[in-house]
Design a protein around this motif. Structure first.
Motif, mmCIF file in Angstrom:
data_model
loop_
_atom_site.group_PDB
_atom_site.id
_atom_site.type_symbol
_atom_site.label_atom_id
_atom_site.label_comp_id
_atom_site.label_asym_id
_atom_site.label_seq_id
_atom_site.Cartn_x
_atom_site.Cartn_y
_atom_site.Cartn_z
ATOM 1 N N GLU A 119 -5.396 -9.403 0.184
ATOM 2 C CA GLU A 119 -5.860 -8.080 0.576
ATOM 3 C C GLU A 119 -6.223 -7.250 -0.661
ATOM 4 O O GLU A 119 -5.463 -7.176 -1.627
ATOM 5 N N VAL A 120 -7.392 -6.606 -0.594
ATOM 6 C CA VAL A 120 -7.834 -5.692 -1.648
ATOM 7 C C VAL A 120 -8.179 -4.364 -0.989
ATOM 8 O O VAL A 120 -9.142 -4.269 -0.224
ATOM 9 N N ASN A 121 -7.381 -3.345 -1.268
ATOM 10 C CA ASN A 121 -7.593 -2.016 -0.720
ATOM 11 C C ASN A 121 -8.608 -1.267 -1.583
ATOM 12 O O ASN A 121 -8.527 -1.280 -2.807
ATOM 13 N N TYR A 122 -9.559 -0.625 -0.924
ATOM 14 C CA TYR A 122 -10.601 0.114 -1.652
ATOM 15 C C TYR A 122 -9.999 1.103 -2.646
ATOM 16 O O TYR A 122 -10.515 1.265 -3.756
ATOM 17 N N ARG A 123 -8.938 1.774 -2.240
ATOM 18 C CA ARG A 123 -8.336 2.779 -3.132
ATOM 19 C C ARG A 123 -7.881 2.136 -4.437
ATOM 20 O O ARG A 123 -8.085 2.678 -5.522
ATOM 21 N N ASP A 124 -7.233 0.960 -4.323
ATOM 22 C CA ASP A 124 -6.765 0.261 -5.521
ATOM 23 C C ASP A 124 -7.941 -0.256 -6.341
ATOM 24 O O ASP A 124 -7.928 -0.203 -7.577
ATOM 25 N N LEU A 125 -8.953 -0.754 -5.645
ATOM 26 C CA LEU A 125 -10.130 -1.291 -6.329
ATOM 27 C C LEU A 125 -10.853 -0.198 -7.092
ATOM 28 O O LEU A 125 -11.251 -0.387 -8.254
ATOM 29 N N ALA A 126 -11.036 0.966 -6.457
ATOM 30 C CA ALA A 126 -11.730 2.073 -7.112
ATOM 31 C C ALA A 126 -10.921 2.622 -8.290
ATOM 32 O O ALA A 126 -11.488 3.040 -9.301
ATOM 33 N N ALA A 127 -9.602 2.603 -8.148
ATOM 34 C CA ALA A 127 -8.745 3.139 -9.209
ATOM 35 C C ALA A 127 -8.665 2.204 -10.408
ATOM 36 O O ALA A 127 -8.589 2.661 -11.556
ATOM 37 N N ASP A 128 -8.663 0.887 -10.154
ATOM 38 C CA ASP A 128 -8.503 -0.084 -11.250
ATOM 39 C C ASP A 128 -9.142 -1.404 -10.827
ATOM 40 O O ASP A 128 -8.453 -2.322 -10.382
ATOM 41 N N SER A 129 -10.454 -1.493 -10.962
ATOM 42 C CA SER A 129 -11.154 -2.718 -10.552
ATOM 43 C C SER A 129 -10.752 -3.913 -11.406
ATOM 44 O O SER A 129 -10.740 -5.054 -10.929
ATOM 45 N N THR A 130 -10.389 -3.660 -12.660
ATOM 46 C CA THR A 130 -9.990 -4.756 -13.540
ATOM 47 C C THR A 130 -8.743 -5.455 -12.995
ATOM 48 O O THR A 130 -8.679 -6.694 -12.961
ATOM 49 N N ALA A 131 -7.767 -4.687 -12.538
ATOM 50 C CA ALA A 131 -6.552 -5.272 -11.979
ATOM 51 C C ALA A 131 -6.846 -6.016 -10.687
ATOM 52 O O ALA A 131 -6.289 -7.093 -10.439
ATOM 53 N N ALA A 132 -7.722 -5.463 -9.845
ATOM 54 C CA ALA A 132 -8.064 -6.119 -8.581
ATOM 55 C C ALA A 132 -8.750 -7.457 -8.823
ATOM 56 O O ALA A 132 -8.452 -8.460 -8.158
ATOM 57 N N VAL A 133 -9.653 -7.490 -9.770
ATOM 58 C CA VAL A 133 -10.333 -8.741 -10.112
ATOM 59 C C VAL A 133 -9.334 -9.740 -10.680
ATOM 60 O O VAL A 133 -9.380 -10.934 -10.366
ATOM 61 N N GLY A 134 -8.406 -9.255 -11.491
ATOM 62 C CA GLY A 134 -7.385 -10.138 -12.046
ATOM 63 C C GLY A 134 -6.560 -10.818 -10.978
ATOM 64 O O GLY A 134 -6.192 -11.994 -11.121
ATOM 65 N N LYS A 135 -6.260 -10.108 -9.882
ATOM 66 C CA LYS A 135 -5.517 -10.710 -8.763
ATOM 67 C C LYS A 135 -6.266 -11.887 -8.163
ATOM 68 O O LYS A 135 -5.681 -12.927 -7.857
ATOM 69 N N VAL A 136 -7.575 -11.726 -7.982
ATOM 70 C CA VAL A 136 -8.378 -12.809 -7.416
ATOM 71 C C VAL A 136 -8.427 -13.991 -8.383
ATOM 72 O O VAL A 136 -8.266 -15.150 -7.984
ATOM 73 N N LEU A 137 -8.622 -13.700 -9.651
ATOM 74 C CA LEU A 137 -8.680 -14.771 -10.652
ATOM 75 C C LEU A 137 -7.380 -15.571 -10.678
ATOM 76 O O LEU A 137 -7.398 -16.814 -10.770
ATOM 77 N N LEU A 138 -6.247 -14.883 -10.589
ATOM 78 C CA LEU A 138 -4.962 -15.575 -10.582
ATOM 79 C C LEU A 138 -4.853 -16.529 -9.398
ATOM 80 O O LEU A 138 -4.363 -17.656 -9.541
ATOM 81 N N GLU A 139 -5.304 -16.082 -8.221
ATOM 82 C CA GLU A 139 -5.235 -16.935 -7.032
ATOM 83 C C GLU A 139 -6.104 -18.167 -7.172
ATOM 84 O O GLU A 139 -5.846 -19.200 -6.559
ATOM 85 N N LEU A 140 -7.147 -18.073 -7.989
ATOM 86 C CA LEU A 140 -8.041 -19.204 -8.222
ATOM 87 C C LEU A 140 -7.581 -20.069 -9.398
ATOM 88 O O LEU A 140 -8.231 -21.065 -9.723
#
Length: 267
Positions: A208-229
C-alpha cells in the motif's frame, strides 16, 4: 535464486499520485519502464478522451468544457503481439518489469488477454499473469481525499495536461463545474471500491502507498517498492515531478464542498 518478484504492477485510480510513483521508479534505471500499457482503446489506439469519461452525461454546460473526440486509428496488433510488446517495453536492462493499471482499464486487459493462447484462467488475475508471464508485486496507490482527487481530475480532463511542470499556466483554462467534479468523484470512489473488493476476493495483500505519504516523501515510498523487489533502496531519487495542486485547486475544493452540501451530492 531470489524468490523476489521480477515484476510489479501499480494499481490505482486517476490523479492518485501513481504517475509520481512510476516516474520515480523509472528514474532509478533499475525498476523497469512502468508505462500505462492498458489504457489504449483498440478501436482508436488512444487513451480515453475527455468526453469518454462523461458517457451518459447530457448536460451541455459540462460537455462544452471538454475537447471534441478524435477518431484515432484502430490497432492492428494481434493479442500475442500486444503481449510481447508490453513485456518488452516494460522491462529494464536488469530484467525488472514495471507497469500501471487503473480499474477502468481492466475490461480492456481482460478483452485483449482473451485472445492469447494457453490461458491459465479467465479472471483478472489470470489475465495479468498470462500477459506478464508471472505474478507481479501488486502496488496499490490510493488517495484518501477523494474530493481533491476529483478536482485534480476535472482540471486535467479539461486541459489535457496530466503532469507538472507543463500544467503550470495550462490549468488556468479550466473552469469550475460542480456537476463535472461530482461525476468524476463517483467514478473515483467506484474504482477504489472495486480494487479493494478484488483484493479481498483474491486474498491479495498489496503493497500500500498512501498519496499523503508519497507526496510528503516520494523517495521513501519508492524505496519501499525497491526493497520488495530485492533492489537497492538507496537509488530512490529525489522527487521527479512537482505537485500540481495549487491555491486554485484548494479554492475549488472548498467551493465544491459547499455546493455539494446545498445540492445533496454525496461525498
Amino acid at each position: 535464486m531470489s524468490d523476489r518478484p521480477r515484476s510489479y504492477l501499480v494499481l490505482a485510480s486517476q490523479r492518485s499520485g501513481s504517475t509520481l510513483l512510476v516516474e520515480s521508479l523509472r528514474a532509478t534505471g533499475i525498476a523497469g519502464e512502468p508505462h500505462e500499457f492498458f489504457q489504449y482503446l483498440p478501436e482508436t489506439s488512444l487513451a480515453p478522451q475527455p468526453r469518454q469519461w462523461f458517457a451518459g452525461v447530457e448536460d451541455e454546460s459540462v460537455l462544452e468544457l471538454l475537447a471534441p473526440l478524435r477518431a484515432g486509428e484502430p490497432s492492428t496488433e494481434t493479442a500475442e503481439q500486444w503481449r510481447d510488446r508490453i513485456r518488452r517495453e516494460g522491462r529494464s536492462s536488469n530484467g525488472i518489469w514495471g507497469g500501471k493499471l487503473m480499474w477502468n482499464q481492466t475490461p480492456l486487459l481482460l478483452d485483449r488477454a482473451a485472445g492469447l493462447p494457453e490461458r491459465s484462467g479467465t479472471g483478472l488475475r489470470a489475465a495479468i499473469v498470462d500477459v506478464l508471464g508471472e505474478e507481479p508485486l501488486f502496488v496499490h496507490v490510493h488517495r484518501p481525499d477523494k474530493v481533491h482527487q476529483a478536482v485534480s481530475f476535472w482540471r486535467a480532463v479539461q486541459t489535457r495536461v496530466w503532469r507538472a511542470p507543463a500544467a503550470r499556466g495550462s490549468g488556468d483554462t479550466a473552469r469550475y463545474h460542480v456537476l463535472g467534479i461530482a461525476h468524476l468523484l463517483r467514478i473515483l470512489k467506484e474504482q477504489d471500491a472495486r480494487w479493494r473488493e478484488w483484493f479481498a476476493a483474491e486474498s491479495i495483500t498489496p503493497l500500500e502507498v498512501n498519496y499523503r505519504d508519497l507526496a510528503a516523501d516520494s523517495t521513501a515510498a519508492v524505496g519501499k517498492v525497491l526493497l520488495e523487489l530485492g533492489l537497492d533502496p538507496s537509488v530512490a531519487p529525489a522527487p521527479v515531478l512537482e505537485r500540481q495542486a495549487d491555491v486554485r485547486s484548494n479554492t475549488w475544493v472548498e467551493r465544491f464542498l459547499i455546493d455539494a452540501a446545498e445540492q445533496g451530492i454525496p461525498l
